[in-house]
Design a protein around this motif. Structure first.
Motif, PDB file in Angstrom:
ATOM      1  N   ARG A  31       0.822  -1.215   0.000  1.00 45.26           N
ATOM      2  CA  ARG A  31       0.000   0.000   0.000  1.00 45.26           C
ATOM      3  C   ARG A  31       0.852   1.259   0.000  1.00 45.26           C
ATOM      4  O   ARG A  31       0.505   2.249  -0.620  1.00 45.26           O
ATOM      5  CB  ARG A  31      -0.928   0.010   1.211  1.00 45.26           C
ATOM      6  N   GLU A  32       1.945   1.247   0.725  1.00 46.20           N
ATOM      7  CA  GLU A  32       2.753   2.450   0.901  1.00 46.20           C
ATOM      8  C   GLU A  32       3.874   2.598  -0.121  1.00 46.20           C
ATOM      9  O   GLU A  32       4.427   3.691  -0.259  1.00 46.20           O
ATOM     10  CB  GLU A  32       3.364   2.464   2.311  1.00 46.20           C
ATOM     11  N   PHE A  33       4.210   1.537  -0.846  1.00 50.51           N
ATOM     12  CA  PHE A  33       5.334   1.590  -1.773  1.00 50.51           C
ATOM     13  C   PHE A  33       5.238   2.719  -2.806  1.00 50.51           C
ATOM     14  O   PHE A  33       6.222   3.438  -3.006  1.00 50.51           O
ATOM     15  CB  PHE A  33       5.534   0.241  -2.492  1.00 50.51           C
ATOM     16  N   PRO A  34       4.095   2.929  -3.466  1.00 45.97           N
ATOM     17  CA  PRO A  34       4.057   4.010  -4.467  1.00 45.97           C
ATOM     18  C   PRO A  34       4.354   5.385  -3.870  1.00 45.97           C
ATOM     19  O   PRO A  34       5.051   6.201  -4.478  1.00 45.97           O
ATOM     20  CB  PRO A  34       2.625   3.965  -5.005  1.00 45.97           C
ATOM     21  N   TYR A  35       3.873   5.635  -2.663  1.00 44.00           N
ATOM     22  CA  TYR A  35       4.097   6.927  -2.029  1.00 44.00           C
ATOM     23  C   TYR A  35       5.546   7.076  -1.581  1.00 44.00           C
ATOM     24  O   TYR A  35       6.134   8.145  -1.695  1.00 44.00           O
ATOM     25  CB  TYR A  35       3.149   7.103  -0.845  1.00 44.00           C
ATOM     26  N   LEU A  36       6.110   5.991  -1.092  1.00 42.54           N
ATOM     27  CA  LEU A  36       7.520   6.001  -0.710  1.00 42.54           C
ATOM     28  C   LEU A  36       8.393   6.216  -1.938  1.00 42.54           C
ATOM     29  O   LEU A  36       9.380   6.963  -1.892  1.00 42.54           O
ATOM     30  CB  LEU A  36       7.873   4.685  -0.004  1.00 42.54           C
ATOM     31  N   LEU A  37       8.036   5.578  -3.041  1.00 44.11           N
ATOM     32  CA  LEU A  37       8.775   5.750  -4.285  1.00 44.11           C
ATOM     33  C   LEU A  37       8.782   7.215  -4.721  1.00 44.11           C
ATOM     34  O   LEU A  37       9.822   7.758  -5.109  1.00 44.11           O
ATOM     35  CB  LEU A  37       8.169   4.875  -5.386  1.00 44.11           C
ATOM     36  N   ILE A  38       7.635   7.872  -4.635  1.00 44.55           N
ATOM     37  CA  ILE A  38       7.548   9.285  -5.011  1.00 44.55           C
ATOM     38  C   ILE A  38       8.468  10.126  -4.129  1.00 44.55           C
ATOM     39  O   ILE A  38       9.214  10.984  -4.623  1.00 44.55           O
ATOM     40  CB  ILE A  38       6.091   9.782  -4.912  1.00 44.55           C
ATOM     41  N   LEU A  39       8.441   9.881  -2.833  1.00 44.22           N
ATOM     42  CA  LEU A  39       9.297  10.645  -1.924  1.00 44.22           C
ATOM     43  C   LEU A  39      10.775  10.406  -2.193  1.00 44.22           C
ATOM     44  O   LEU A  39      11.578  11.341  -2.194  1.00 44.22           O
ATOM     45  CB  LEU A  39       8.971  10.307  -0.472  1.00 44.22           C
ATOM     46  N   VAL A  40      11.142   9.151  -2.444  1.00 40.64           N
ATOM     47  CA  VAL A  40      12.542   8.832  -2.715  1.00 40.64           C
ATOM     48  C   VAL A  40      12.993   9.491  -4.017  1.00 40.64           C
ATOM     49  O   VAL A  40      14.089  10.072  -4.083  1.00 40.64           O
ATOM     50  CB  VAL A  40      12.751   7.302  -2.754  1.00 40.64           C
ATOM     51  N   LEU A  41      12.162   9.427  -5.049  1.00 35.22           N
ATOM     52  CA  LEU A  41      12.519  10.064  -6.317  1.00 35.22           C
ATOM     53  C   LEU A  41      12.662  11.576  -6.170  1.00 35.22           C
ATOM     54  O   LEU A  41      13.598  12.177  -6.714  1.00 35.22           O
ATOM     55  CB  LEU A  41      11.476   9.742  -7.391  1.00 35.22           C
TER      56      LEU A  41
END
Length: 191
Positions: A31-41
């Motif tokens: 559930r959280e991976f897409p949001y974490l990906l955005i923050l990391v990018l």
């Protein structure tokens, strides 16, 4: 197979679980991976520009496309069937196209001559934060909106860290020296 057998099979087939139950089965990581990906990018882009002092226009283009895709996927389940989903896709495409145009205006040579590379990076990060927040509002995704707020709050934090980096390094060096001196003196006078 007779008609009676088909009816029996249909009656004995368990109903599909509601969408909320399926969503609950996904792990926290999924559930959280897409949001974490955005923050990391976003953080990686801001950090890269701060280190290299070079604008990375294509990178920010890719980040915007990733955020748009996440927004569409997250809003897809809550959109009404056909009409609502097409509206979601077109509004998100228009929203992120406007962001890309604004971002590329920031990267024009006339703007680059006025802004430092740090200011350019922070401006793009602020635009990305605003776009992400607005996308979260339009798709009714609180996590996407919160992601935008977090990115927006990172802008002044990064600016402060960039201005105080020398002071922070100095404090770390002084503290490390004090700790090293303490252990050196402790060892010297003990043994």
């Amino acid at each position: 197979m007779s008609q009676t057998d088909e009816i029996d099979e249909l009656l004995n087939t368990p109903p599909a679980p509601p969408r909320a139950a399926v969503a609950r089965r996904r792990s926290l990581w999924e559930r959280e991976f897409p949001y974490l990906l955005i923050l990391v990018l976003a953080a990686a882009g801001a950090g890269w520009v701060s280190l290299t002092r070079e604008p990375i226009v294509r990178y920010w283009d890719v980040v915007a496309v990733v955020v748009a895709a996440v927004a569409i996927v997250e809003g897809w389940h809550d959109a009404e069937e056909r009409g609502g989903r097409w509206r979601l896709v077109w509004t998100q495409l228009a929203h992120w196209a406007a962001f890309l145009i604004a971002m590329n205006l920031v990267f024009l040579p006339s703007m680059q001559s006025v802004l430092t590379s740090d200011a350019l990076s922070l401006t793009v990060l602020l635009l990305l934060a605003l776009g992400t927040f607005a996308s979260g509002i339009h798709t009714a995704s609180p996590l996407m909106a919160a992601n935008g707020v977090f990115m927006g709050l990172c802008v002044p934090a990064i600016a402060w860290l960039d201005q105080t980096a020398m002071i922070v390094v100095l404090v770390i060096v002084v503290l490390a020296s004090a700790v090293a001196l303490f252990f050196w003196l402790r060892r010297r006078y003990r043994g």
